[in-house]
Design a protein around this motif. Structure first.
Motif, PDB file in Angstrom:
ATOM      1  N   UNK A 293       0.818  -1.209   0.000  1.00 34.37           N
ATOM      2  CA  UNK A 293       0.000   0.000   0.000  1.00 34.37           C
ATOM      3  C   UNK A 293       0.856   1.265   0.000  1.00 34.37           C
ATOM      4  N   UNK A 294       2.070   1.158   0.546  1.00 33.78           N
ATOM      5  CA  UNK A 294       2.993   2.304   0.558  1.00 33.78           C
ATOM      6  C   UNK A 294       3.716   2.478  -0.775  1.00 33.78           C
ATOM      7  N   UNK A 295       3.430   1.586  -1.732  1.00 35.32           N
ATOM      8  CA  UNK A 295       3.994   1.732  -3.056  1.00 35.32           C
ATOM      9  C   UNK A 295       5.177   0.843  -3.359  1.00 35.32           C
ATOM     10  N   UNK A 296       5.578  -0.022  -2.416  1.00 32.67           N
ATOM     11  CA  UNK A 296       6.697  -0.917  -2.681  1.00 32.67           C
ATOM     12  C   UNK A 296       6.251  -2.044  -3.611  1.00 32.67           C
ATOM     13  N   UNK A 297       7.151  -2.458  -4.487  1.00 32.76           N
ATOM     14  CA  UNK A 297       6.889  -3.586  -5.360  1.00 32.76           C
ATOM     15  C   UNK A 297       7.431  -4.869  -4.728  1.00 32.76           C
ATOM     16  N   UNK A 298       7.067  -5.997  -5.306  1.00 27.64           N
ATOM     17  CA  UNK A 298       7.615  -7.265  -4.804  1.00 27.64           C
ATOM     18  C   UNK A 298       9.137  -7.278  -4.935  1.00 27.64           C
ATOM     19  N   UNK A 299       9.658  -6.692  -5.995  1.00 28.95           N
ATOM     20  CA  UNK A 299      11.118  -6.603  -6.178  1.00 28.95           C
ATOM     21  C   UNK A 299      11.744  -5.756  -5.087  1.00 28.95           C
ATOM     22  N   UNK A 300      11.069  -4.685  -4.686  1.00 27.66           N
ATOM     23  CA  UNK A 300      11.573  -3.837  -3.609  1.00 27.66           C
ATOM     24  C   UNK A 300      11.657  -4.631  -2.302  1.00 27.66           C
ATOM     25  N   UNK A 301      10.640  -5.433  -2.027  1.00 22.91           N
ATOM     26  CA  UNK A 301      10.622  -6.220  -0.786  1.00 22.91           C
ATOM     27  C   UNK A 301      11.736  -7.246  -0.814  1.00 22.91           C
ATOM     28  N   UNK A 302      11.922  -7.914  -1.949  1.00 18.36           N
ATOM     29  CA  UNK A 302      13.003  -8.887  -2.049  1.00 18.36           C
ATOM     30  C   UNK A 302      14.372  -8.220  -1.846  1.00 18.36           C
TER      31      UNK A 302
END
Length: 306
Positions: A293-302
Motif C-alpha cells: 500500500x505504501x507503493x513498494x513492489x515485490x522486487x523492492x521487498x526482495x
C-alpha cells in the motif's frame, strides 16, 4: 534415518493463518523458493492452523494473495493441519502405547503458584529456551498403582488435562545422542541466508522439559504436528527462522521415537523490528500488504530481504 538422496529435495513454507504475513515470513518464503529452484526441488505450502480459534479463512486467503504478489510458487494442494488431526492422534497413540506421555492436570496458574512458592523460599526453577517455566510433573511421581486411580478420579471430576511427553523417559528410550544436520548459521552469528557447509548440531531436548503434545483446546501441539507433517509430506529440507533453532531438538526426539525420516535443517536470520525484537503479526507496518500500500513492489521487498 535420513531421507534418500535419489529424489529431488522437498521444501515447505508453513505459515499460521492467524494474521497477515510480514517481512519475516517473506524472508522464509523467498529463501525456501530460492533453495528449491537452485536444487531442482519442490516447494510445498502448509497452513499450520491447529489453533482453531485464532486461525481464520480470511487470513489464509490473504497469505495466498501475498505469496502470489511476492512471486513465490508452490505445489498444490495446500495442506491444512486442521484437516489432519487423525494423523497426529495416531502418532500420540503410539507414544501412549510406549508409556512416554502422561495426562497433566496443573493449570498455568497452578504452575506459576508452585514455582513462586519455591522461588520465594530462595530456590530456582528452570525455564525452557523460550523462557517458559518447565512443568513440575507431579503426575510422574504417582506410583503405578496410584496413577490409574488418581487419573481416573481427576478425569471423573472433569479436570481438563494436556498430554505431555515424559522427557526424561523419552530420552532414555532412544538410548543414543541426538544430532541434526544444519546448513544455516543457526544461533551463531545470525546471518544464515546462504547455505553454508553442513555441520552437525548436538540436540538437547531435555532443556524443554515435559512438552505438551495435545491439550483440550488444540488436539495437537506445534511440536507434534510439524514433526508428523514433515514426514508425511516427504519434506527433506526445513528452512525456517532462527527462533526455532532450539526447538529442533524436540523435533529430532519425536522423529526418533516415531521412527520418522530426518530432514536437513537450515535456520536463517530473523527480521527485527525497530525495538530490536523479532517481528510479530502485531507489527502492522511491516505486513506485506502495508508495504504494498505504501507503493513498494515485490522486487523492492526482495531487495530489502536479500
Amino acid at each position: 534415518m535420513p531421507h534418500s538422496l535419489s529424489k529431488p529435495p522437498v521444501y515447505r513454507f508453513a505459515p499460521s493463518p492467524n494474521g497477515l504475513l510480514h517481512l519475516g515470513h517473506a524472508l522464509s518464503a523467498v529463501l525456501n523458493a530460492r533453495f528449491a529452484a537452485e536444487t531442482g526441488g519442490r516447494l510445498l505450502l502448509r497452513m499450520e492452523d491447529i489453533d482453531l480459534t485464532r486461525c481464520k479463512p480470511a487470513f489464509e486467503q490473504a497469505i495466498l494473495e501475498d505469496l502470489a504478489w511476492l512471486g513465490v510458487p508452490f505445489e498444490e494442494p495446500v495442506r491444512r493441519q486442521s484437516e489432519h488431526f487423525p494423523d497426529y492422534d495416531k502418532a500420540l497413540e503410539r507414544l501412549k502405547a510406549r508409556g512416554l506421555v502422561y495426562p497433566a492436570f496443573l493449570t498455568r496458574g497452578e504452575i506459576r503458584a508452585h514455582v513462586a512458592a519455591i522461588e520465594a523460599a530462595g530456590g530456582r526453577w528452570p525455564r525452557d529456551p523460550d523462557g517458559a517455566l518447565l512443568y513440575p510433573g507431579p503426575e510422574r511421581r504417582w506410583g503405578d498403582g496410584q496413577r490409574e486411580d488418581a487419573v481416573a478420579a481427576a478425569m471423573a471430576a472433569g479436570r481438563p488435562y494436556a498430554w505431555r511427553l515424559d522427557m526424561a523417559k523419552a530420552c532414555r528410550a532412544i538410548g543414543q545422542p541426538l544430532t541434526w544436520q544444519e546448513t544455516g548459521i543457526g544461533q551463531q552469528d545470525g546471518s544464515g541466508d546462504k547455505r553454508d557447509t553442513q555441520s552437525v548440531i548436538v540436540a538437547a531436548p531435555e532443556a524443554w522439559g515435559d512438552v505438551i503434545l495435545s491439550r483440550p483446546d488444540a488436539p495437537s501441539s506445534y511440536h507434534l504436528s510439524v514433526t508428523v507433517d514433515d514426514a508425511l509430506q516427504g519434506v527433506t529440507h526445513v528452512v525456517r527462522g532462527q527462533d526455532l533453532f532450539q526447538a529442533t531438538a524436540v523435533h529430532r526426539l519425536l522423529q526418533t521415537l516415531l521412527e520418522l525420516p530426518e530432514p536437513v535443517y537450515h535456520h536463517h536470520r530473523l527480521v527485527l523490528g525497530p525495538d530490536g525484537r523479532k517481528l510479530s503479526k502485531s507489527h502492522r507496518d511491516t505486513a506485506l500488504r502495508a508495504l504494498k500500500d505504501r507503493g513498494l513492489s515485490a522486487a523492492d521487498v526482495r531487495a530489502l530481504l536479500l
